[in-house]
Motif scaffolding. Structure first.
Motif, PDB file in Angstrom:
ATOM      1  N   LEU A 199      78.502  12.104  50.218  1.00 20.11           N
ATOM      2  CA  LEU A 199      78.642  10.873  50.696  1.00 20.11           C
ATOM      3  C   LEU A 199      77.222  10.164  51.031  1.00 20.11           C
ATOM      4  CD1 LEU A 199      81.683  11.233  52.962  1.00 20.11           C
ATOM      5  CD2 LEU A 199      81.574  10.232  50.572  1.00 20.11           C
ATOM      6  N   GLY A 200      76.236  11.001  51.495  1.00 22.39           N
ATOM      7  CA  GLY A 200      75.039  10.623  51.970  1.00 22.39           C
ATOM      8  C   GLY A 200      75.160  10.229  53.266  1.00 22.39           C
ATOM      9  N   GLY A 201      74.245  10.749  54.156  1.00 21.86           N
ATOM     10  CA  GLY A 201      74.128  10.378  55.414  1.00 21.86           C
ATOM     11  C   GLY A 201      75.051  11.227  56.167  1.00 21.86           C
ATOM     12  N   THR A 202      75.064  10.803  57.369  1.00 20.21           N
ATOM     13  CA  THR A 202      76.210  11.777  58.432  1.00 20.21           C
ATOM     14  C   THR A 202      77.390  10.836  58.905  1.00 20.21           C
ATOM     15  OG1 THR A 202      74.765  11.337  60.184  1.00 20.21           O
ATOM     16  CG2 THR A 202      74.292  13.574  58.704  1.00 20.21           C
ATOM     17  N   ALA A 203      78.281  11.270  59.306  1.00 15.98           N
ATOM     18  CA  ALA A 203      79.392  10.558  59.936  1.00 15.98           C
ATOM     19  C   ALA A 203      78.945   9.551  61.230  1.00 15.98           C
ATOM     20  CB  ALA A 203      80.596  11.537  60.576  1.00 15.98           C
ATOM     21  N   ASP A 204      77.874  10.152  62.044  1.00 11.81           N
ATOM     22  CA  ASP A 204      77.561   9.498  63.095  1.00 11.81           C
ATOM     23  C   ASP A 204      76.623   8.385  62.948  1.00 11.81           C
ATOM     24  OD1 ASP A 204      75.663  11.162  62.400  1.00 11.81           O
ATOM     25  OD2 ASP A 204      75.413  11.900  64.547  1.00 11.81           O
ATOM     26  N   GLN A 236      77.124  19.578  55.988  1.00 16.32           N
ATOM     27  CA  GLN A 236      76.100  19.623  54.868  1.00 16.32           C
ATOM     28  C   GLN A 236      76.814  19.015  53.527  1.00 16.32           C
ATOM     29  OE1 GLN A 236      77.887  21.746  55.947  1.00 16.32           O
ATOM     30  NE2 GLN A 236      78.318  23.841  54.793  1.00 16.32           N
ATOM     31  N   LEU A 237      78.104  19.367  53.110  1.00 13.82           N
ATOM     32  CA  LEU A 237      78.844  19.019  52.120  1.00 13.82           C
ATOM     33  C   LEU A 237      78.817  17.373  52.026  1.00 13.82           C
ATOM     34  CD1 LEU A 237      79.998  19.787  49.315  1.00 13.82           C
ATOM     35  CD2 LEU A 237      82.187  20.139  50.511  1.00 13.82           C
ATOM     36  N   ALA A 238      79.583  17.028  53.063  1.00 14.15           N
ATOM     37  CA  ALA A 238      79.615  15.490  53.204  1.00 14.15           C
ATOM     38  C   ALA A 238      78.444  14.803  52.948  1.00 14.15           C
ATOM     39  CB  ALA A 238      80.091  15.311  54.572  1.00 14.15           C
TER      40      ALA A 238
END
Length: 201
Positions: free
Chosen positions: A177-182, A171-173
């Protein structure tokens, strides 16, 4: 027919991963774990002793799988470069996001100053990794120099945090950073690798 205890134990551990990752050691339900494993829930007690011991066994198993999948040394016995190692740790957490959730639950339900289950063995594992970082420094294979050399343990912790923290607090990322790692794993991975490379410059 003899009871396959090894298979039963494995089925229970595999079923318990998702349950504990989602609900923690307190909220997890033995009956859901047993149902997912296709095993009578009474089997859990002779194999593990109870729910908390099963949780501890799950954490230990998952950490062992990480250690086997992402070794600090290459096949030739030489330490891998830290940027490469960071990228591989990132890849592992991308594919296995439950591990960091399990570690968070372990921290939440434990005393910060008390040893966790298997701590002596786990600490020895990390001591080997710190030693590999120190060897890489001695052999001139890269080491962090930000004004002064970073201690190997501090450097390893920074690398692990850079590679995994966005999976631990998605949630913090997402907010930063916007969006998700995947959504952009290659881009996120490249940033992690570059940050570690800069630590070593």
């Amino acid at each position: 027919m003899a009871w396959d205890t090894t298979k039963t134990r494995r089925l229970l551990l595999e079923a318990a991963v998702d349950e504990f990752a989602a609900h923690g050691p307190e909220g997890a339900r033995i009956d859901r774990i047993a149902a997912a494993a296709g095993v009578n829930k009474e089997r859990i007690y002779p194999y593990f002793g109870g729910k908390r011991q099963l949780f501890d066994a799950v954490v230990q198993r998952e950490l062992e799988q990480l250690a086997a999948a992402v070794p600090m040394e290459g096949a030739d016995g030489r330490p891998v470069q830290l940027p490469e190692y960071a990228g591989r740790v990132f890849d592992y957490h991308l594919a296995h996001p439950h591990l960091l959730r399990l570690l968070q639950w372990e921290a939440l339900y434990g005393d910060a100053n008390a040893p966790v289950a298997g701590e002596e063995r786990r600490a020895a594992y990390y001591a080997e990794k710190v030693a590999a970082v120190a060897r890489a420094h001695r052999e001139g294979e890269g080491f962090a120099r930000v004004g002064v050399p970073l201690p190997p343990g501090e450097l390893l912790l920074a690398v692990v945090a850079l590679a995994g923290w966005q999976f631990a607090v998605p949630q913090l990322a997402r907010m930063i950073l916007g969006g998700t790692a995947d959504e952009d794993p290659a881009g996120r991975r490249a940033v992690v690798v570059e940050l570690v490379r800069r630590l070593e410059s």
